[in-house]
Design an enzyme around this catalytic site. Structure first.
Site, PDB file in Angstrom:
ATOM      1  N   ASN A 273       0.834  -1.212   0.000  1.00  0.00           N
ATOM      2  CA  ASN A 273       0.000   0.000   0.000  1.00  0.00           C
ATOM      3  C   ASN A 273       0.869   1.264   0.000  1.00  0.00           C
ATOM      4  O   ASN A 273       1.867   1.331   0.710  1.00  0.00           O
ATOM      5  CB  ASN A 273      -0.882   0.015   1.252  1.00  0.00           C
ATOM      6  CG  ASN A 273      -1.460  -1.334   1.547  1.00  0.00           C
ATOM      7  OD1 ASN A 273      -2.225  -1.863   0.754  1.00  0.00           O
ATOM      8  ND2 ASN A 273      -1.054  -1.927   2.658  1.00  0.00           N
ATOM      9  N   HIS A 305      11.085  -6.251  -1.263  1.00  0.00           N
ATOM     10  CA  HIS A 305      10.049  -6.492  -2.275  1.00  0.00           C
ATOM     11  C   HIS A 305       8.934  -5.442  -2.182  1.00  0.00           C
ATOM     12  O   HIS A 305       8.592  -4.796  -3.181  1.00  0.00           O
ATOM     13  CB  HIS A 305       9.484  -7.898  -2.085  1.00  0.00           C
ATOM     14  CG  HIS A 305       8.393  -8.262  -3.033  1.00  0.00           C
ATOM     15  ND1 HIS A 305       8.625  -8.977  -4.188  1.00  0.00           N
ATOM     16  CD2 HIS A 305       7.056  -8.004  -3.020  1.00  0.00           C
ATOM     17  CE1 HIS A 305       7.488  -9.145  -4.839  1.00  0.00           C
ATOM     18  NE2 HIS A 305       6.509  -8.569  -4.154  1.00  0.00           N
ATOM     19  N   GLU A 306       8.387  -5.273  -1.002  1.00  0.00           N
ATOM     20  CA  GLU A 306       7.273  -4.322  -0.855  1.00  0.00           C
ATOM     21  C   GLU A 306       7.747  -2.902  -1.121  1.00  0.00           C
ATOM     22  O   GLU A 306       7.048  -2.115  -1.751  1.00  0.00           O
ATOM     23  CB  GLU A 306       6.629  -4.430   0.528  1.00  0.00           C
ATOM     24  CG  GLU A 306       6.165  -5.829   0.926  1.00  0.00           C
ATOM     25  CD  GLU A 306       5.311  -6.542  -0.112  1.00  0.00           C
ATOM     26  OE1 GLU A 306       4.605  -5.859  -0.878  1.00  0.00           O
ATOM     27  OE2 GLU A 306       5.360  -7.787  -0.168  1.00  0.00           O
TER      28      GLU A 306
HETATM   29  N1  ARG Z   1       1.004  -7.547  -3.631  1.00  0.00           N
HETATM   30  C1  ARG Z   1       1.357  -8.394  -2.521  1.00  0.00           C
HETATM   31  C2  ARG Z   1       2.808  -8.783  -2.751  1.00  0.00           C
HETATM   32  O1  ARG Z   1       3.663  -8.050  -2.480  1.00  0.00           O
HETATM   33  C3  ARG Z   1       0.507  -9.602  -2.394  1.00  0.00           C
HETATM   34  C4  ARG Z   1      -0.898  -9.340  -2.001  1.00  0.00           C
HETATM   35  C5  ARG Z   1      -1.807 -10.399  -2.465  1.00  0.00           C
HETATM   36  N2  ARG Z   1      -3.000 -10.455  -1.685  1.00  0.00           N
HETATM   37  C6  ARG Z   1      -4.040 -11.233  -1.961  1.00  0.00           C
HETATM   38  N3  ARG Z   1      -5.011 -11.218  -1.140  1.00  0.00           N
HETATM   39  N4  ARG Z   1      -4.129 -11.969  -3.004  1.00  0.00           N
HETATM   40  O2  ARG Z   1       3.176  -9.732  -3.337  1.00  0.00           O
HETATM   41 ZN    ZN Z   2       4.580  -8.257  -4.672  1.00  0.00          ZN
END
Ligand code: ARG
Ligand code: ZN
Length: 882
Positions: A273, A305-306
């Site tokens: 986020n 990663h995030e």
């Molecule tokens: N975007 C997130 C990541 O860093 C994963 C979130 C996936 N959430 C879900 N409820 N499918 O990889």
């Molecule tokens: Zn991701």
């Protein structure tokens, strides 16, 4: 009676731009555990690219509408239609309008952990992929980008900390009440899946970071009270990530604040986020006493990663969910590169390839196989897979191998320039690399659309008289669900020709050209290459660095492999040569056991491992990787059909005992000398020494002598960190000496108040390969520390049983399947995403011998026939049985 219509699958080919856009979102959220009131004010306008005269259609999920106004005027019941899952405003004026929506939520009752929920009393959100529609009605699709302002209000005692996306613009008490508020504004337009808020009693670890252009960013990591002492490593990893992204990709942070919140109940690893990452606390909290070296490495990788998503995902997002790999594959590639630069590149590559093979190759070989960019889905949450993430990263890595580092970075620079602020597609991404390098990537693009692991057969022939080496390569793509007509792929084959002294010979081809950067580009089903004028017969080192994610077989002899294990300049292929010898041995020995024939000799493997162990010039972490045999599921995948997990287990256990005996002096020496000096430090070099020492401990204990078991007991008692303590406990759990239960109990008593450590205790017991394990796991589901509502607990206990205990999940009597199926059904009523993920453990059932396959199929059928399944579970079970 009419049956409910089956929901239709979503198809990539049916993509249409949105009819209405949202420019700004103003949210006013009053937190309350059972009655949170949300007022959303959306500034909307017709999309010139959409269908003219369209109604406003908004998504919802289990929503309760309290009021609705258009341009400030409450709407009459005839001018709109609202259900829990959608809101339609009929015949709106075709001009900019303001839609004001009031909904009422019950965060405490939200066990799906999507949308707004509570985790140990903290209010938090998870919106990717489609959770925002559980907060308010909205066009919940990633190509609708808006600027968000969020006002959060709560009881000051219940939620003294209030966090949102972007920068905080105002906060204070609400006079005359026990409540307070905060207003957050995020200037960067974003899709709603990147929305987040947090409210709770949290402790803050504070730091700051000065960007390349001198802007100071305030950093905060928020954890449950009392746990801030365990957030230091995450903060350190964050600062290193921020610096690395500037240096390696030219990406600078773009807000005044960057916050991370660790929560105990979370469906996945973490979430990017904007300016407010929310993490599974397992990937934030670490101390030497509670976290292993592997935990530290995971924290570093996931924090990175995030954070890296801020550019690859947030500044440039996805047009639709089919493009998920655009942000995930690319961001995994970026975090892998970061970890490689922070640690050892070869060891990181080996670990990544192990993970790729065990998860992604297995997925690609079974009924759940799908392309890196799927073209249809019933439930998008089931596509956060090893294929989208890990194979997606491999495809980006291949792009770099094909274009070279410079060409790759030219493409990345163009991508950031051209698409900043866009919701982009895989085609947009590839066009940047094609344009920046003046190349055609049409054939390369097949990596995104064709599923299945390509099989590459390579054969080399030496012509002694002509002193030439011919290399014949043939590629084959296996058939996969929904794909019967496969096209040849562009496969970069990285290789070396290793001369007798271990030095690489030149890679000049008979037409005078050179394999540029050591890479041959394969484009046809069959190709032949001739290397002339070689001084000696070389040994071909193929697919160096595992540059292409393919299943390679060759006519290299065992002697060639032993030679490569000793001499290859490419460390990955040194490792891989030993793995290939071991895997061939294990497959042959398993078949021999089933057919009552004599087992093959382990001598070449003993020789290759002995040479590795005895080579003082090698990194201990690398040696530990070489010593780790292919897993039971690796062996099963190599066998491919009519798999008998018990035969595989016995064979592997016997080989471990043989190796422990044959390598005893070298293993004892490694155990005595590898210990790092001084107190615990999580750095890669110290971790590598512990890894080697613990691998030696484990292989020695595989011999079963009381002295070796005694060594493990002493190691357990003497450990001053979790890596050593848990390594020793694992040895004891699997070796099953009389003191095993006492050791398990001692571990529990020591860490009973620490759920993340108790997860290790659950996982270990679930992996014991003995018939009593199913009863043990069943009993542990009643343990006070276990909770079906917490995803980490479920994954540790039941997920480990289903995915990491081949013999007991695949019990011949089918009781393992029944237990997992039963659990999936219970869990489906609580948290469908986690239930579906657990069910995916059945992905390899078709490769089993007939008796087990039949029992697995019956368990799946029982699930399929249960009424009222979630879309998540129904999708997985449907594809698994298809
Ligand atoms: N975007 C997130 C990541 O860093 C994963 C979130 C996936 N959430 C879900 N409820 N499918 O990889
Ligand atoms: Zn991701």
């Amino acid at each position: 009676m009419l049956r409910d219509a089956e929901p239709q699958p979503v198809r990539l080919s049916q993509y249409r731009p949105p009819d209405w856009l949202v420019d700004t979102v103003h949210l006013d959220i009053r937190l309350h555990h059972s009655a949170t009131r949300v007022i959303a004010r959306l500034a909307m306008r017709p999309n010139p690219e959409g269908r003219e005269g369209s109604p406003i259609v908004l998504d919802g999920d289990e929503l309760v509408l309290k009021s609705l106004a258009l341009d400030g005027v409450p709407l009459a019941g005839t001018s709109y239609a609202a259900t829990p899952s959608s809101l339609t405003i009929f015949a709106p004026p075709q001009q900019p309008v303001t839609v004001e929506i009031e909904t009422l939520l019950a965060p405490s009752a939200n066990t799906k952990l999507m949308g707004l929920y509570r985790s140990s009393g903290t209010y938090c959100t998870q919106c990717e992929a489609e959770g925002f529609r559980r907060i308010t009605y909205f066009p919940d699709r990633p190509d609708v980008l808006a600027v968000y302002t969020t006002r959060i209000e709560a009881e000051r005692d219940e939620a003294p900390v209030l966090l949102g996306n972007g920068n905080k613009v105002e906060s204070g008490p609400i006079e005359g009440t026990t409540r307070h508020f905060a207003i957050w504004h995020d200037p960067w337009p974003k899709p709603c899946y990147l929305f987040a808020l947090v409210g709770g009693k949290l402790e803050r670890v504070a730091d700051s970071f000065t960007t390349a252009t001198g802007k100071v960013v305030e950093l905060g990591i928020y954890v449950e009270p009392g746990k801030s002492g365990r957030a230091g490593y995450a903060m350190d990893a964050l600062k290193r990530s921020m610096r690395w992204d500037e240096e390696a990709f030219g990406c600078e942070y773009d807000l005044d604040v960057f916050n991370i919140v660790a929560v105990a109940d979370f469906n996945m690893g973490a979430m990017e986020n904007k300016g407010l990452n929310v993490f599974n606390d397992k990937y934030v909290l670490a101390s030497p006493e509670t976290a292993t070296d592997a935990d530290y490495a995971n924290i570093e990788a996931i924090i990175a990663h995030e954070y890296f998503h801020n550019w690859t995902g947030n500044r440039i997002t996805c047009r639709d969910w089919f493009q998920l790999c655009l942000k995930e594959g690319l961001t995994v590639f970026r975090d892998q590169e970061f970890s490689s630069d922070q640690r050892s590149r070869p060891v990181k590559r080996i670990a990544d390839v192990r993970l790729l093979k065990s998860h992604q190759f297995a997925e690609d070989a079974g009924p759940l196989a799908h392309p890196v960019r799927p073209n249809t889905y019933r439930e998008i949450n089931n596509f956060y897979t090893a294929t989208v993430y890990e194979k997606g990263a491999e495809v980006v890595r291949m792009l770099k191998t094909v274009l070279g580092a410079e060409g790759f970075h030219a493409g990345m620079d163009l991508y950031f320039d051209r698409h900043d602020g866009d919701a982009a597609t895989v085609e947009d991404f590839l066009a940047c690399f094609a344009d920046a390098n003046g190349v055609d990537l049409e054939q390369f693009a097949l990596w995104y659309s064709q599923s299945g692991t390509p099989e590459l057969r390579a054969e080399t022939y030496w012509n002694e008289a002509a002193r030439t080496l011919r290399l014949d390569v043939e590629q084959r793509l296996p058939l996969t669900p929904g794909q019967t007509d496969k096209q040849p792929m562009l496969i970069p084959l990285a290789l070396g020709l290793v001369g007798p002294d271990g030095a690489d010979l030149p890679l000049t081809l008979d037409d005078g050209s050179n394999a540029e950067r050591g890479v041959l580009l394969l484009r046809q089903p069959k190709q032949s290459f001739v290397f002339p004028d070689l001084p000696h017969r070389p040994v071909a080192s193929l697919n160096r660095g595992f540059a292409a994610p393919v299943k390679l077989s060759s006519n290299l002899t065992t002697d060639d492999l032993v030679f490569l294990a000793r001499n290859d300049a490419d460390p990955f292929n040194r490792f891989d040569a030993v793995q290939t010898i071991a895997l061939t041995h294990l497959v042959t020995a398993t078949q021999a056991l089933r057919e009552g024939e004599a087992a093959p000799s382990p001598a070449p493997l003993v020789e290759a491992l002995g040479a590795t162990l005895g080579n003082g010039a090698l990194d201990p972490a690398f040696i530990a990787q070489v010593l780790a045999l292919p897993s039971e599921s690796d062996i099963a995948r190599e066998i491919g059909r009519d798999v008998d997990p018990d035969a595989i287990h016995s064979t592997r256990r016997l080989l471990r005992r043989t190796l422990g005996e044959a390598l005893r002096p070298a293993l004892e020496a490694a155990y005595s000398h590898a210990a790092p000096a001084g107190g615990y430090s999580p750095d890669a070099a110290s971790a590598g020494r512990r890894a080697l020492r613990n691998t030696a401990l484990d292989l020695l204990a595989a011999t079963g002598t009381s002295a070796d078991i005694g060594r493990a007991l002493t190691h357990f008692d003497a450990a001053d960190n979790m890596t050593d303590r848990f390594a020793a406990l694992s040895v004891l759990a699997h070796a099953a000496p009389p003191d095993r239960e006492a050791a398990l109990a001692a571990f529990y008593d020591r860490f009973r108040d620490d759920p993340l450590v108790i997860d290790k205790w659950f996982a270990l017991q679930a992996q014991i390969s003995e018939p009593g394990t199913l009863e043990r796991v069943r009993a542990l589901t009643e343990h006070p520390a276990f909770a079906m509502s917490n995803p980490n607990r479920v994954r540790s206990l039941i997920g480990s049983f289903a995915s990491a205990n081949q013999t007991q999940f695949n019990r011949p009597d089918g009781a393992g399947y029944e237990f997992v199926a039963e659990t999936v059904l219970t869990l489906d009523g609580i948290n469908p995403q986690v239930a579906a993920r657990l069910l995916a453990a059945f992905k390899s059932w078709r490769a089993l011998e007939a008796g087990r396959a039949g029992r697995a199929q019956s368990a799946l059928r029982r699930v399929a026939e249960t009424p009222g399944l979630s879309p998540d579970v129904s999708d997985i079970v449907g594809r698994a049985l298809d």
